[in-house]
Scaffold this active site. Structure first.
Site, short mmCIF file in Angstrom:
data_model
loop_
_atom_site.label_atom_id
_atom_site.label_comp_id
_atom_site.label_asym_id
_atom_site.label_seq_id
_atom_site.Cartn_x
_atom_site.Cartn_y
_atom_site.Cartn_z
N GLY A 172 0.30 -1.59 -11.88
CA GLY A 172 1.14 -2.77 -11.75
C GLY A 172 1.49 -3.05 -10.30
O GLY A 172 0.70 -2.82 -9.39
N SER A 173 2.73 -3.47 -10.09
CA SER A 173 3.15 -4.00 -8.78
C SER A 173 3.07 -2.99 -7.66
O SER A 173 3.15 -3.37 -6.49
CB SER A 173 4.58 -4.52 -8.90
OG SER A 173 4.64 -5.44 -9.96
N VAL A 174 2.93 -1.70 -7.99
CA VAL A 174 2.75 -0.71 -6.92
C VAL A 174 1.58 -1.13 -6.04
O VAL A 174 1.59 -0.93 -4.83
CB VAL A 174 2.50 0.69 -7.55
CG1 VAL A 174 1.96 1.66 -6.52
CG2 VAL A 174 3.79 1.23 -8.17
N PHE A 175 0.58 -1.78 -6.68
CA PHE A 175 -0.61 -2.17 -5.93
C PHE A 175 -0.33 -3.27 -4.91
O PHE A 175 -1.16 -3.54 -4.05
CB PHE A 175 -1.72 -2.60 -6.90
CG PHE A 175 -2.82 -1.60 -6.99
CD1 PHE A 175 -2.59 -0.36 -7.56
CD2 PHE A 175 -4.08 -1.87 -6.47
CE1 PHE A 175 -3.59 0.57 -7.63
CE2 PHE A 175 -5.09 -0.93 -6.53
CZ PHE A 175 -4.85 0.29 -7.11
N LYS A 176 0.84 -3.90 -5.04
CA LYS A 176 1.19 -4.94 -4.05
C LYS A 176 1.33 -4.32 -2.66
O LYS A 176 1.20 -5.01 -1.65
CB LYS A 176 2.48 -5.65 -4.46
CG LYS A 176 2.23 -6.61 -5.63
CD LYS A 176 3.50 -7.14 -6.21
CE LYS A 176 3.19 -7.91 -7.49
NZ LYS A 176 4.37 -8.07 -8.35
#
Lengths: 374, 574
Positions: free
Chosen positions: B281-285
């Site tokens: 999820g948003s960790v990849f941002k």
């Protein structure tokens, strides 16, 4: 023990002053060592097979006085009596061996034990000394009277005996009997060509048994190449000697002996090595050597041919049995079940050895009127 | 008379021959006794050189087996060691009466089955195991039976003094003391054959904190499990590696008792940090922003239109914390805008995204010394839509350790270090620059911002300048995503003015609770774990707290979160 006066002319008094007391002392010493080692070696074995831990000790202590009695009783006899006893005994042994084959107790695929009045008897043990004396008589008689077919009889009786021992099968005893018989023929002046021929024949026999009998082949293979099979007994035997060192672990203090399945019988020498140490074990070896060599040296002065052949035959048998047992324990030869005289547990063997030694003592007693007394 | 004389002379001659030959025979026997004596001296005093070596061969073989080396943590705390135990075997060729022997043995070792023992003892061979690893008391009892054929082999039993604490890193050994998992497996040769002690990078003190906090949170949110990693950003050393549920390495044998236990053990044995791949999820941002800044397609002042969800190829990309306005790059990060991130990804392009994710080590096998490994699952073909979903961590699945290592590179000045479970005594020279120091500095500020003012406020640990990023991903199922089954993560680092450690926590399917207003997102479930771990572990790791209002500390997050421009202004997406 000098309780007999020189002038004592009683049976025992006469015996004491004529018997070879040095050999007697050595025999007593061996019996003492035997008692000690029976105490040390047999309880572990007894517990293993589920009997009272002192079972073998008790039996040994019953057989030991019996053996002493046999020695004294036999050594009281005259050479003529010895000869008669031996001939009668040998006939009994032939009958006994035949009976063993028919009704014997089978242990590990061999019939060697005969049950007599509740006692298990290994007849072969008694056949060895009686046969040695019989052979001596036949060969001596031939010399005395050339018309007497001594050699033929010697060959026939030998063939009969080993036929019976091979069928048991008991190859070790057969080999000892054969070796003793050959040594007697050798002493009786057999031409060298025939001596060599007999030795070759013996070796062929051994080779034949290696090729035809699986258990013999297995033992010899394991001796030549220890990796080829289980060397459990011999490994532990050697470990026992090493553990003993110079002075031993002390009587009863051995530990490797507990892992030796045959500690009380065929491998009792290893127990001696572990508990008594190198020095006392060498003393034991020396005692045996002393008995054999002193006996042979004494017969050198013997003028009675029967006595010479009988005594040397009995001593060679005694010596061979000792050497085979010790050499087995020390991995000098393939493992061969053979008791160590006076030390190993075993009723038949002890009594038979006592008989043989008693005969030696009887025949080596100083006799008045030596010569062709018989 | 002549006959008498000839007889006498014949007998004399025979006696002479006999005496000579007697001497020969006597000499032979004497020689034989002498040989016995010499041999006796030889085997007694010089046994080392003699055949008695064979008698000791068994023991020597055992001695060699005893030497499996210890495994210790980075401070020398014992993690795995050998305990010498006796193992009972039978030699059926020596056993006299198998029935009696079997009955007697079961009498002292009641846990054995008599029928089983009897069958073993009646077999043909010379060696059957009867019971491995018995106690000294049991050995004494068996010895006391005095039955020939029962023998003991000295064996080593592997013991893990800390039990399940770091079991997925350490691993375990099988019956024959051969490593089957973890370091025990991957360092089996060194441990057993070369007998080299293995010093792990694990610090059991922080391992304990991470495991405890993670377990507490899993319980609180009724999650299926979870994982956690603490990584030294300058060396790649793994200080902690937790995968829950875990297991006691001493009781693995019991797992084979039933199908249910087997299944349970399979789940416990699964190392979520290295073997599990998850859409984060948003960790990849973190990576998306780093790539955008590094490639120059955006800067800290860029704006993106996040007013409406993106519809593309039948997909709708919308925001969870929707602001429904133009957002600056820091705002996209802070509010975790999927729309903004996806638009940035379109600017980056497929090729650049793929190249950077590869540079960050996400696409290849990890260097971690474990065979329990899984590589990333990524889309093929890698389309524009893929690039957009990858921007916010969907459509690509990586292991937590891969993600933690890549984050370490993003914040440590831009250098990727190979991860390791073995303590490094020197700083590694094999780091690889993946982004510039400037991008890294910007990323540190962005991450700090998330904890200070964004979705990661629950990760704050006062005094330690925590930075990080939340991530909440729906679990994929065949042909779609499960709305209610989440993988909730937080990757944090501290202190953000000069980062030392990455701390990652992840929960598998946490359920929202009252306290979290029904939310089960990374910010509510995983971030508090990171907060707890940092505030407890930082003092142990020798990191002094700072006054967050001090100018030096302020600079860590001194970003101009530019006010959004008026509607219609700014840089539109292509």
């Amino acid at each position: 023990m000098t309780t007999f006066s020189r002038a004592d002319t009683s049976v025992m008094g006469h015996w004491w002053w004529t018997v070879d007391r040095w050999s007697l002392a050595a025999i007593v010493a061996l019996m003492a060592f035997g008692t000690m080692l029976a105490l040390a070696s047999s309880p572990a074995v007894a517990e293993r097979i589920g009997v009272d831990s002192l079972y073998f000790v008790k039996r040994h202590l019953v057989f030991l006085p019996a053996a002493a009695a046999v020695i004294i009783a036999t050594s009281l006899m005259t050479p003529l009596q010895i000869r008669r006893v031996a001939v009668i005994g040998f006939v009994c042994c032939l009958i006994g061996l035949s009976a063993t084959l028919a009704f014997g107790i089978e242990i590990n695929g061999a019939r060697r034990w005969l049950s007599l009045a509740g006692l298990s008897v290994q007849v072969t043990e008694f056949a060895k000394p009686t046969f040695a004396v019989l052979t001596a008589w036949l060969l001596a008689e031939k010399l005395k009277d050339n018309s007497f077919p001594g050699h033929i009889f010697a060959v026939i009786t030998f063939a009969l005996l080993i036929a019976l021992t091979i069928s048991q099968p008991d190859l070790g005893q057969t080999a000892v009997i054969g070796a003793v018989w050959m040594s007697q023929l050798f002493l009786a002046g057999l031409p060298m060509a025939l001596v060599v021929g007999l030795i070759v024949l013996g070796l062929v026999g051994l080779a034949g048994s290696y090729l035809t009998l699986a258990h013999v082949a297995s033992r010899i293979n394991r001796f030549i190449d220890p990796a080829s099979g289980d060397t459990y007994q011999i490994d532990h035997s050697l470990a026992a000697f090493a553990n003993g060192g110079l002075f031993g672990q002390g009587p009863g203090e051995g530990t490797v002996k507990n892992a030796l399945p045959d500690a009380h019988a065929d491998f009792v020498f290893a127990v001696a090595g572990e508990e008594l140490g190198l020095i006392l074990t060498l003393v034991i070896v020396a005692l045996f050597a002393f008995i054999v060599l002193r006996g042979l040296l004494r017969t050198m002065g013997e003028t009675n041919f029967f006595v010479l052949l009988a005594v040397s035959g009995l001593l060679v048998q005694f010596g061979l049995q000792t050497l085979i047992n010790m050499a087995s324990s020390l991995q000098l030869i393939p493992t061969k079940g053979m008791t160590l005289p006076f030390i190993s547990y075993g009723g038949s063997s002890l009594l038979a050895i006592a008989m043989g030694v008693g005969m030696v003592l009887a025949l080596t007693r100083r006799r008045s009127g030596q010569g062709e007394g018989t | 008379m002549t006959e008498r004389i000839s007889f006498r002379s014949a007998q004399k001659k025979a006696l002479d021959i006999a005496r000579t030959r007697l001497l020969v025979g006597g000499a032979l026997l004497a020689a034989a006794f002498l040989v016995i004596g010499v041999r006796l001296v030889d085997v007694t005093l010089f046994s080392e050189n003699g055949p008695s070596r064979q008698a000791n061969a068994r023991n020597i073989a055992v001695e060699k087996k005893m030497d499996r080396a210890d495994i210790v943590d980075r401070n020398g705390i014992l993690l795995a060691t050998g305990l010498k135990t006796a193992s009972l075997y039978g030699d059926p060729s020596i056993i006299i009466d198998p029935k009696v022997a079997a009955r007697a043995l079961v009498g002292v070792l009641p846990e054995l089955s008599e029928a089983d023992v009897l069958q073993k003892l009646s077999s043909k061979g010379e060696f059957v195991w009867l019971k491995r690893h018995i106690t000294p008391r049991q050995k004494y009892e068996v010895n006391r039976l005095g039955i020939p054929g029962f023998e003991f082999d000295e064996e080593e039993r592997r013991v893990y003094p800390l039990g399940r604490l770091a079991v997925h890193a350490i691993g375990f050994t099988g019956d024959d003391n051969k490593g089957l998992a973890g370091i025990e497996n991957s360092f089996n040769t060194a441990l057993s054959e070369r007998s080299e002690r293995v010093t792990l990078s694990i610090d059991v003190r922080v391992q304990q904190i991470l495991r405890r906090e993670l377990a507490a949170q899993i319980k609180k949110f009724k999650a299926l499990g979870g994982s956690g990693v603490i990584l030294d950003v300058h060396t790649g050393e793994v200080l902690s590696l937790v995968s829950l549920p875990d297991f006691d390495p001493h009781t693995i044998k019991q797992a084979s008792r039933s199908e249910k236990l087997k299944e349970e053990f399979k789940n416990q044995q699964f190392n979520r940090t290295t073997l599990g791949v998850y859409e984060l999820g948003s960790v990849f941002k973190i990576f998306n922003h780093a790539i955008a800044l590094e490639t120059g397609v955006a800067n800290m002042a860029s704006n993106y239109d996040a007013r409406k969800p993106i519809r593309s190829h039948g997909f709708t990309i919308s925001d969870f914390h929707a602001e429904n306005r133009w957002l600056t790059v820091p705002e996209i990060f802070m509010h975790s805008s999927n729309i903004g991130s996806a638009k940035m990804a379109l600017d980056i392009g497929v090729a650049a995204q793929r190249k950077f994710l590869t540079d960050l080590g996400l696409m290849r096998r990890s260097s971690i010394e474990l065979s329990e490994q899984q590589q990333a699952i990524f889309p093929a073909p890698w389309t524009e839509l893929s690039a957009m979903t990858i921007a916010y961590g969907h459509g690509i699945a990586v292991t937590p350790l891969h993600a933690a290592a890549a984050v370490a590179a993003v914040i440590n000045g831009g250098i990727l270090y190979p991860t390791t479970l073995i303590r490094r005594d020197e700083l590694p020279a094999n780091g690889k620059r993946v982004i510039s120091a400037q991008t890294s500095a910007d990323m540190r500020k962005l991450l700090r911002l998330v904890v200070e003012n964004g979705t990661g406020r629950n990760a704050e640990a006062p005094g330690y300048l925590v930075g990080g990023k939340t991530g909440t991903a729906e679990k994929p199922t065949a042909g779609g995503y499960k709305r209610k089954a989440l993988i909730s993560s937080f990757i944090g680092a501290f202190p953000m003015n000069a980062p030392r450690y990455v701390v990652m926590a992840q929960l598998d399917e946490p359920k929202g609770i009252k306290e979290s207003y029904g939310y089960a997102t990374g910010g509510w479930t995983a971030a508090p774990v990171v907060s707890q771990v940092i505030s407890q572990a930082a003092p142990l790791l020798g990191i002094a707290p700072v006054d967050e209002t001090a100018p030096n500390a302020r600079r860590a997050s001194a970003i101009k979160v530019a006010t959004p421009r008026a509607r219609g202004q700014g840089i539109a997406t292509n």
